[in-house]
Design an enzyme around this catalytic site. Sequence first.
Site, mmCIF file in Angstrom:
data_model
loop_
_atom_site.group_PDB
_atom_site.id
_atom_site.type_symbol
_atom_site.label_atom_id
_atom_site.label_comp_id
_atom_site.label_asym_id
_atom_site.label_seq_id
_atom_site.Cartn_x
_atom_site.Cartn_y
_atom_site.Cartn_z
ATOM 1 N N GLU A 169 23.636 11.714 59.953
ATOM 2 C CA GLU A 169 22.492 12.197 60.730
ATOM 3 C C GLU A 169 22.869 13.365 61.637
ATOM 4 O O GLU A 169 22.042 14.227 61.931
ATOM 5 C CB GLU A 169 21.889 11.053 61.553
ATOM 6 C CG GLU A 169 21.297 9.926 60.708
ATOM 7 C CD GLU A 169 20.002 10.298 59.999
ATOM 8 O OE1 GLU A 169 19.849 11.478 59.582
ATOM 9 O OE2 GLU A 169 19.151 9.418 59.852
ATOM 10 N N LYS A 197 24.932 15.747 60.811
ATOM 11 C CA LYS A 197 24.895 16.925 59.944
ATOM 12 C C LYS A 197 23.455 17.305 59.592
ATOM 13 O O LYS A 197 23.121 18.491 59.477
ATOM 14 C CB LYS A 197 25.695 16.654 58.667
ATOM 15 C CG LYS A 197 27.204 16.611 58.873
ATOM 16 C CD LYS A 197 27.758 17.989 59.234
ATOM 17 C CE LYS A 197 29.269 18.013 59.219
ATOM 18 N NZ LYS A 197 29.811 19.362 59.519
ATOM 19 N N THR A 224 30.970 6.709 41.519
ATOM 20 C CA THR A 224 31.481 8.012 41.100
ATOM 21 C C THR A 224 31.436 9.038 42.233
ATOM 22 O O THR A 224 30.652 8.924 43.173
ATOM 23 C CB THR A 224 30.671 8.568 39.914
ATOM 24 O OG1 THR A 224 29.322 8.812 40.328
ATOM 25 C CG2 THR A 224 30.695 7.595 38.746
ATOM 26 N N TYR A 249 27.777 10.539 61.322
ATOM 27 C CA TYR A 249 28.150 11.742 60.576
ATOM 28 C C TYR A 249 26.969 12.279 59.764
ATOM 29 O O TYR A 249 26.613 13.460 59.866
ATOM 30 C CB TYR A 249 29.328 11.431 59.652
ATOM 31 C CG TYR A 249 29.849 12.624 58.883
ATOM 32 C CD1 TYR A 249 30.456 13.686 59.544
ATOM 33 C CD2 TYR A 249 29.740 12.692 57.499
ATOM 34 C CE1 TYR A 249 30.938 14.788 58.845
ATOM 35 C CE2 TYR A 249 30.229 13.779 56.791
ATOM 36 C CZ TYR A 249 30.819 14.828 57.468
ATOM 37 O OH TYR A 249 31.301 15.919 56.770
ATOM 38 N N PHE A 280 44.900 7.530 47.454
ATOM 39 C CA PHE A 280 45.471 7.180 46.158
ATOM 40 C C PHE A 280 46.840 7.827 45.964
ATOM 41 O O PHE A 280 47.786 7.188 45.484
ATOM 42 C CB PHE A 280 44.538 7.607 45.027
ATOM 43 C CG PHE A 280 43.314 6.736 44.861
ATOM 44 C CD1 PHE A 280 43.090 5.655 45.694
ATOM 45 C CD2 PHE A 280 42.388 6.995 43.857
ATOM 46 C CE1 PHE A 280 41.970 4.841 45.546
ATOM 47 C CE2 PHE A 280 41.266 6.195 43.687
ATOM 48 C CZ PHE A 280 41.051 5.120 44.535
#
Length: 347
Positions: A178, A180, A241, A176, A222
């Site tokens: 590389e 892009k 994060t 994905y 979640f």
Amino acid sequence: MLTRWIAVLRICRLSDKFYYFCIVKRIIDISDMERVLVTGGAGFIGSHLCDRLIGDGCDVICLDNYFTGSKDNVRHLLGNDRFELVRHDVTTPFYAEVDRIYNLACPASPVNYQYNPIKTLKTSIYGALNMLGMAKRVGATILHASTSEVYGDPTIHPQVESYWGNVNPIGIRSCYDEGKRAAETLCMDYHRQHGINIKIIRIFNTYGPRMDRNDGRVVSNFIVQALTGKDITIYGNGLQTRSFQFIDDLIEGMVRMMKTGDDFTGPVNIGNPGEFSMLELANEVIRLTGSRSKIIFRPLPQDDPKQRKPDISLAFEKLDGWQPVVKLEEGLKKTISYFEEKLSAIG
């Protein structure tokens, strides 16, 4: 189509004033209507973009192979005269007369793009080649949807567009990442060599209604786990994060980017600079859903970035003051309502 109407106009008797008026009006309508192609148009992001473009008065061709997209996402548009849905895989050429192309086609979640990594790479590279070839043939402007994944596991924070990234070229995410990066290269080379008008955006984590509940993205994971009373799974220690932008903010940024002048190609970051840890996100989802789910921890997957946050100074400057306006709590509430409805429908 316009040529055919002009031919009809030439044989129309001027005495037939009413019909003459109708034909002239139709020609004007056709000339003013912008025809837009959206690849991956039945996906999460693509379907929202189709909604916006139809609302803006465009004639939209929606292209999708339904690997991650769904007809349900665009079913409400099927009766619209200005919407056309075509089942097609962008790894093979497609031909149409359009003014603008939004190239969104590619699975974007690890669960989906790692399912068939070779096909993922082909989708990014062949898809970009085919859409750029179409843009060259018909003189269309093309917006390519790249990703914040081109930055890999970044060594600078926040990420600016001039940063070249820290990507593992042989890792499990590289199909994905590389793909892009290669597609961005193709866009710039077509621009430099053939004068194609191109726009590149780098999309950061986006969430909202129409996400696939099984696509493995953190927000949908979640929420679904919380609504079904399952343990909420955090990979790693939960201190890594991400920044989360609501889908409406992304669509606004995409439309504004397409309208920029020919001299601006990007790339430009489109994301929300608000930064949250996985633990913070999980606790917020638990609070908003009223869930009794517990948080459990699993090992961090290979090459999973430790931090991700966009610098959006360039977007603010070039996209007429664009910046996200939907706060995390507001966006999560809308997304939770969507999943509540979906889960209720399937029992």
